[in-house]
Structure formats: structure tokens, C-alpha cells
Design a protein around this motif. Structure first.
Motif, short mmCIF file in Angstrom:
data_model
loop_
_atom_site.label_atom_id
_atom_site.label_comp_id
_atom_site.label_asym_id
_atom_site.label_seq_id
_atom_site.Cartn_x
_atom_site.Cartn_y
_atom_site.Cartn_z
N VAL A 12 8.39 -52.98 2.30
CA VAL A 12 9.80 -52.80 1.93
C VAL A 12 9.94 -51.62 0.97
O VAL A 12 10.83 -50.78 1.12
CB VAL A 12 10.36 -54.09 1.30
CG1 VAL A 12 11.73 -53.83 0.69
CG2 VAL A 12 10.44 -55.19 2.35
N PHE A 13 9.05 -51.56 0.00
CA PHE A 13 9.08 -50.45 -0.97
C PHE A 13 8.94 -49.11 -0.25
O PHE A 13 9.68 -48.16 -0.53
CB PHE A 13 7.95 -50.64 -1.98
CG PHE A 13 7.76 -49.46 -2.90
CD1 PHE A 13 8.51 -49.35 -4.07
CD2 PHE A 13 6.85 -48.45 -2.60
CE1 PHE A 13 8.34 -48.26 -4.92
CE2 PHE A 13 6.68 -47.36 -3.44
CZ PHE A 13 7.43 -47.26 -4.60
N ASP A 14 7.99 -49.01 0.68
CA ASP A 14 7.73 -47.76 1.39
C ASP A 14 8.95 -47.30 2.19
O ASP A 14 9.29 -46.12 2.20
CB ASP A 14 6.52 -47.95 2.33
CG ASP A 14 6.14 -46.67 3.05
OD1 ASP A 14 5.96 -45.64 2.37
OD2 ASP A 14 6.01 -46.69 4.28
N LEU A 43 9.59 -57.61 -6.22
CA LEU A 43 8.71 -56.50 -6.56
C LEU A 43 9.03 -55.96 -7.95
O LEU A 43 8.12 -55.63 -8.73
CB LEU A 43 8.85 -55.40 -5.51
CG LEU A 43 7.73 -54.36 -5.43
CD1 LEU A 43 6.38 -55.03 -5.21
CD2 LEU A 43 8.01 -53.38 -4.30
N ARG A 44 10.30 -55.87 -8.29
CA ARG A 44 10.71 -55.44 -9.63
C ARG A 44 10.13 -56.37 -10.70
O ARG A 44 9.62 -55.92 -11.74
CB ARG A 44 12.23 -55.41 -9.74
CG ARG A 44 12.90 -54.22 -9.08
CD ARG A 44 14.39 -54.42 -8.96
NE ARG A 44 15.08 -53.17 -8.63
CZ ARG A 44 16.34 -53.11 -8.21
NH1 ARG A 44 17.03 -54.25 -8.02
NH2 ARG A 44 16.89 -51.94 -7.96
N ASN A 45 10.20 -57.66 -10.42
CA ASN A 45 9.71 -58.66 -11.37
C ASN A 45 8.19 -58.55 -11.55
O ASN A 45 7.68 -58.59 -12.67
CB ASN A 45 10.09 -60.05 -10.90
CG ASN A 45 9.66 -61.13 -11.87
OD1 ASN A 45 10.06 -61.12 -13.03
ND2 ASN A 45 8.83 -62.06 -11.40
N ASP A 49 9.44 -53.17 -13.51
CA ASP A 49 10.11 -51.88 -13.47
C ASP A 49 11.26 -51.99 -12.47
O ASP A 49 11.11 -52.64 -11.42
CB ASP A 49 9.14 -50.78 -13.01
CG ASP A 49 9.74 -49.39 -13.15
OD1 ASP A 49 9.56 -48.77 -14.23
OD2 ASP A 49 10.37 -48.90 -12.19
N PRO A 50 12.41 -51.35 -12.73
CA PRO A 50 13.54 -51.44 -11.77
C PRO A 50 13.25 -50.76 -10.43
O PRO A 50 13.88 -51.10 -9.42
CB PRO A 50 14.68 -50.72 -12.50
CG PRO A 50 14.03 -49.91 -13.57
CD PRO A 50 12.79 -50.64 -13.96
N LEU A 51 12.31 -49.81 -10.40
CA LEU A 51 11.86 -49.11 -9.18
C LEU A 51 12.94 -48.26 -8.52
O LEU A 51 12.70 -47.12 -8.16
CB LEU A 51 11.28 -50.11 -8.16
CG LEU A 51 10.07 -50.90 -8.64
CD1 LEU A 51 9.62 -51.90 -7.58
CD2 LEU A 51 8.92 -49.96 -8.99
N PHE A 52 14.13 -48.84 -8.31
CA PHE A 52 15.25 -48.09 -7.72
C PHE A 52 16.51 -48.35 -8.52
O PHE A 52 16.79 -49.50 -8.89
CB PHE A 52 15.46 -48.48 -6.26
CG PHE A 52 14.32 -48.14 -5.35
CD1 PHE A 52 14.24 -46.90 -4.74
CD2 PHE A 52 13.30 -49.06 -5.14
CE1 PHE A 52 13.17 -46.59 -3.91
CE2 PHE A 52 12.23 -48.75 -4.31
CZ PHE A 52 12.17 -47.51 -3.71
N ALA A 65 8.18 -45.53 -9.55
CA ALA A 65 8.24 -45.65 -8.10
C ALA A 65 7.72 -44.38 -7.43
O ALA A 65 6.97 -44.43 -6.45
CB ALA A 65 9.66 -45.94 -7.65
N LEU A 66 8.11 -43.21 -7.95
CA LEU A 66 7.65 -41.94 -7.38
C LEU A 66 6.14 -41.77 -7.55
O LEU A 66 5.48 -41.20 -6.67
CB LEU A 66 8.38 -40.77 -8.06
CG LEU A 66 9.87 -40.64 -7.74
CD1 LEU A 66 10.51 -39.57 -8.60
CD2 LEU A 66 10.08 -40.32 -6.25
N LEU A 67 5.62 -42.28 -8.65
CA LEU A 67 4.19 -42.19 -8.88
C LEU A 67 3.41 -43.09 -7.93
O LEU A 67 2.34 -42.74 -7.44
CB LEU A 67 3.89 -42.57 -10.34
CG LEU A 67 2.46 -42.35 -10.84
CD1 LEU A 67 2.12 -40.87 -10.82
CD2 LEU A 67 2.30 -42.91 -12.24
N MET A 68 3.98 -44.26 -7.64
CA MET A 68 3.31 -45.23 -6.76
C MET A 68 3.38 -44.85 -5.28
O MET A 68 2.48 -45.19 -4.51
CB MET A 68 3.98 -46.62 -6.92
CG MET A 68 3.76 -47.30 -8.24
SD MET A 68 4.91 -48.70 -8.43
CE MET A 68 4.82 -49.48 -6.81
#
Length: 305
Positions: A12-14, A43-45, A49-52, A65-68
Motif C-alpha cells: 500500500v505504501f509503495d 503503518l503510520r502507527n 510517522d504521518p508518512l503522507f 517516507a521519501l527515504l524509505m
């Protein structure tokens, strides 16, 4: 934390990284929007991190998120590659429908020997050949609409994410009417090249772009009389005595054997076009595709000797 991560959440993240939109991500994953939103919340939990972050209509990724993202994408590709890997491929026994995208020069010179070679193993091997387009081919290769692409090296044409193997290099030659007179036997100068209008032999093409650069560096301008998608019309146009055309030497060699036209080189100004075979990382361990790739390499090398 890593041991608790669900691979489905990483998928989902990808997709969210690629589309930056929950609705589009849900469509791509064939999931409901609420399912994607719930997965993002989990995923945030887990990653704290809020990620988006919603900015206007787009979900902007955070620095974390950009680093991951590159590592997660690569990990998912490796997992899919492992699942899809094929232990072996026997062309005499295994049926396979191959799909290959190539430029006009490769089609004109090497596709017939390749199809004939596949035919030696029987009718259970099929090859569909598609005209090369301006696409970077990442998506087509990823979804396996195409197995391999033969494109131009150094042109920036193919996606940097693809796995590439050098195929061959070939100089450009000038095809002229048989009665075309040059100052130097067997060669044509830059000034002589602009004495007649040219036929542009591609809907788009790296070799023609190289010629445009060649003329630009010499502050010369060639006149384009017509643009054609293949080499089919070239002999008839040249035999009329009114045009010139720049093509890879491997094409020029064949056309000069069949028609009363002449081939001239650029002398010390030789321009080489390099070709490479590209495939997606997902298929780098696919035995059938790697067999076809090796067959192409062998056929091209043998025909160049």
C-alpha cells in the motif's frame, strides 16, 4: 517493529508513493478506499510517522517516507521476482509466447533470423514484434505486456530502473542515388550531405537525432523532404535520384544488395548508434526471457562477423 510489519502494508505504501492519492491507490490495488486508509493508519502507527500529508488534492510524502521508498520498492520487486522465478526453460519442450519491442533497423536486419531460429524448435514458440515508441517501457515491462525491448544506448530513452545489456554498435551510412557524385570515393562530406533533401526514416528516432546534432555542430541545415515510419519506401525514393537518407550501416548493406543505390560513409566523422536490450528487474531470473535474450545476443553477434 520490523517483525510486526505486514507486507501488504508495504505494498500500500509503495502504490501511495507512486500515485499520491488514496482513491487512485485503491483502484490500483483493487481495494476499497477505506481499506487503504486503514492500512495507512496502521503503518503510520507502527512507524511513528504521518508518512503522507494532505496538500490540496495530493498526499505529499514526508521526509521519512521519501527515504524509505526506494528500499521498499526494491524489496517488493525482489520478493515478486523470487515468487515468479522459473527454474529452467527448454525451448524444445516448453511453449512460450514472446513479445519484443524493437526499432526499425533491428527489425529490418535481425528479426527474420530470430524468428527462423525460434521456428527450429517448433510452432510452440511464438514471437510478436512491436514498433519501438517514445515510451520509457518501465510500465510495459513491469506488467509483462512486453518481455524485452531493444532500444538506443545513451539516448535517455529507456527508464533507468530497467536492466540493460549492450547488444551492438553500428555506424550511420548515407544511401544515395547510384549516380550521386562525391569529391572523395566512397565518402560523403557534410556539405555534400545537404545538397539534396533527406528522407527522415522514423516516426521518431535516435539516429536521426544524432544527425541533427551533427549538422548543428557544423552550422549546416538539411532539408527534410518527407518522414516515413519504416525503410520500405526508401529504395524507390532513392532510385528517383532526388533524395538522400541516413541509416545504420546494417540496413544500408542489405538495401544495396537488393537495389541499384549507393552507400557512402562519413569518413572520419563516423557516427555510431549503440543498441541495448532492456528488461525489467522482475524478470531478471525468468529462464524463458533470459533464453530469448541470449538468442538475440548470439544472432546479432554471429551476423556481425
Amino acid at each position: 517493529m520490523y517483525s510486526k510489519l505486514d507486507l501488504n502494508l508495504l505494498r500500500v505504501f509503495d502504490v501511495l508513493i507512486q500515485h499520491r492519492n488514496v482513491t487512485q491507490a485503491a483502484q490500483k490495488l483493487h481495494l476499497s478506499q477505506s481499506t487503504v486508509s486503514h492500512a495507512l493508519a496502521r503503518l503510520r502507527n507502527q512507524l511513528d510517522d504521518p508518512l503522507f500529508v494532505q496538500v490540496g488534492r495530493e498526499m505529499q510524502p514526508t521526509d521519512k517516507a521519501l527515504l524509505m521508498a526506494p528500499a521498499i520498492q526494491q524489496a517488493l520487486l525482489l520478493i515478486q521476482q523470487g515468487v515468479n522465478s522459473q527454474a529452467s526453460f527448454d525451448p524444445a519442450q516448453n511453449a512460450k509466447h514472446f513479445r519484443l519491442a524493437v526499432g526499425g533497423a533491428i527489425e529490418h536486419t535481425y528479426i527474420a533470423p530470430l524468428i527462423q531460429y525460434l521456428g527450429e524448435f517448433g510452432s510452440h514458440l511464438r514471437l510478436d514484434v512491436f514498433e519501438l515508441t517514445s515510451s520509457d517501457y518501465e510500465k510495459e515491462l513491469e506488467r509483462k505486456a512486453i518481455d524485452l525491448v531493444i532500444g538506443f544506448a545513451g539516448s535517455g530513452h529507456l527508464s533507468p530502473k530497467l536492466v540493460k545489456t549492450h547488444l551492438l554498435s553500428n555506424p550511420l551510412s548515407c544511401l544515395t542515388p547510384s549516380n550521386f557524385i562525391t569529391e572523395k570515393q566512397g565518402e560523403i562530406s557534410a556539405e555534400e550531405l545537404v545538397s539534396l533533401p533527406h528522407i527522415y526514416t522514423s516516426s521518431w528516432g535516435h539516429s536521426q537525432q544524432l544527425m541533427d546534432q551533427y549538422f548543428g555542430q557544423r552550422q549546416l541545415t538539411r532539408k527534410i523532404a518527407a518522414q516515413v515510419p519504416t525503410f520500405a519506401a526508401v529504395p524507390g525514393l532513392l532510385m528517383g535520384g532526388n533524395y538522400l537518407v541516413m541509416v545504420p550501416k546494417m540496413v544500408a548493406d542489405q538495401l544495396c544488395q537488393l537495389y541499384p543505390i549507393k552507400q557512402l560513409t562519413l569518413g572520419t566523422d563516423e557516427i555510431n548508434v549503440s543498441y541495448e536490450i532492456a528488461q525489467h528487474p522482475l524478470t531478471s531470473h525468468d529462464a524463458a526471457i533470459n533464453w530469448l535474450k541470449q538468442a538475440i545476443l548470439d544472432i546479432c553477434q554471429n551476423n556481425l562477423k
